[in-house]
Design a protein around this motif. Structure first.
Motif, short mmCIF file in Angstrom:
data_model
loop_
_atom_site.label_atom_id
_atom_site.label_comp_id
_atom_site.label_asym_id
_atom_site.label_seq_id
_atom_site.Cartn_x
_atom_site.Cartn_y
_atom_site.Cartn_z
N GLN A 34 99.20 54.66 41.93
CA GLN A 34 100.22 54.75 40.89
C GLN A 34 100.11 53.58 39.92
OE1 GLN A 34 104.19 54.81 42.45
NE2 GLN A 34 105.14 55.14 40.46
N SER A 35 99.82 52.38 40.42
CA SER A 35 99.74 51.23 39.54
C SER A 35 98.52 51.30 38.64
CB SER A 35 99.72 49.93 40.35
OG SER A 35 98.49 49.77 41.01
N SER A 36 97.46 51.95 39.09
CA SER A 36 96.27 52.04 38.24
C SER A 36 96.39 53.18 37.22
CB SER A 36 95.02 52.24 39.09
OG SER A 36 95.06 53.47 39.75
N THR A 37 97.19 54.18 37.50
CA THR A 37 97.32 55.31 36.59
C THR A 37 98.54 55.24 35.68
OG1 THR A 37 98.47 56.61 38.25
CG2 THR A 37 96.08 56.88 38.12
N GLU A 38 99.56 54.56 36.15
CA GLU A 38 100.80 54.47 35.35
C GLU A 38 101.55 53.19 35.73
OE1 GLU A 38 104.03 57.11 37.47
OE2 GLU A 38 102.14 58.20 37.37
N ARG A 39 102.65 52.99 35.08
CA ARG A 39 103.47 51.81 35.34
C ARG A 39 104.24 51.98 36.65
NH1 ARG A 39 102.42 47.33 32.54
NH2 ARG A 39 104.31 46.32 31.82
N LEU A 40 104.23 50.96 37.48
CA LEU A 40 105.05 50.99 38.69
C LEU A 40 106.49 50.68 38.30
CD1 LEU A 40 103.09 49.06 41.46
CD2 LEU A 40 103.74 51.43 41.46
N GLU A 41 107.42 51.41 38.90
CA GLU A 41 108.84 51.14 38.62
C GLU A 41 109.25 49.82 39.25
OE1 GLU A 41 111.49 54.32 39.58
OE2 GLU A 41 110.18 55.82 38.65
N ALA A 42 108.74 49.57 40.47
CA ALA A 42 109.09 48.33 41.17
C ALA A 42 107.82 47.72 41.76
CB ALA A 42 110.11 48.62 42.26
N PRO A 43 107.16 46.83 41.01
CA PRO A 43 105.93 46.21 41.51
C PRO A 43 106.14 45.43 42.81
CG PRO A 43 106.20 45.78 39.18
CD PRO A 43 107.47 46.42 39.66
N GLU A 45 107.49 46.46 45.39
CA GLU A 45 107.32 47.36 46.54
C GLU A 45 105.95 47.16 47.20
OE1 GLU A 45 109.47 49.47 48.11
OE2 GLU A 45 110.92 48.52 46.80
N LEU A 46 104.95 46.87 46.40
CA LEU A 46 103.61 46.62 46.92
C LEU A 46 103.61 45.39 47.83
CD1 LEU A 46 100.87 47.98 46.65
CD2 LEU A 46 100.39 46.50 44.73
N LEU A 47 104.25 44.34 47.38
CA LEU A 47 104.35 43.11 48.16
C LEU A 47 105.15 43.33 49.45
CD1 LEU A 47 103.79 40.06 48.35
CD2 LEU A 47 105.90 39.71 47.08
N LYS A 48 106.25 44.05 49.35
CA LYS A 48 107.07 44.33 50.53
C LYS A 48 106.29 45.12 51.57
CE LYS A 48 111.43 44.37 47.99
NZ LYS A 48 112.50 45.23 47.48
N ALA A 49 105.53 46.10 51.12
CA ALA A 49 104.75 46.93 52.04
C ALA A 49 103.67 46.08 52.72
CB ALA A 49 104.12 48.10 51.30
N ARG A 50 103.03 45.20 51.98
CA ARG A 50 102.01 44.33 52.57
C ARG A 50 102.62 43.40 53.62
NH1 ARG A 50 99.24 41.38 47.86
NH2 ARG A 50 98.38 40.22 49.58
#
Length: 74
Positions: A34-43, A45-50
């Motif tokens: 999603q981040s490579s194809t469009e804008r993430l609503e909440a970036p 979230e990636l950090l939280k998942a990691r």
């Protein structure tokens, strides 16, 4: 997936943790696409998942080491 607390993870068994780990890894994959194809609503979230993945892996490893210690002392 909401952010999980370490105390909540300690209450789960290995099978549940492994399933959560797989789900969280799939979530990271979807977020990266999603981040490579469009804008993430909440970036964030990636950090939280990691961080959740790190917590789960840490707990699984601690349990593995504890089982090895108990097996060698018996």
């Amino acid at each position: 997936m909401p952010k999980t607390k370490a105390a909540d993870l300690h209450d789960k068994d290995d099978e549940q943790l492994t399933l959560m780990l797989k789900e969280t890894q799939e979530q990271i994959f979807r977020l990266r696409v999603q981040s490579s194809t469009e804008r993430l609503e909440a970036p964030s979230e990636l950090l939280k998942a990691r961080r959740d993945i790190a917590r789960i892996k840490t707990i699984l490893r601690l349990r593995e080491l504890k089982a090895e210690t108990q097996a060698s002392s018996s």
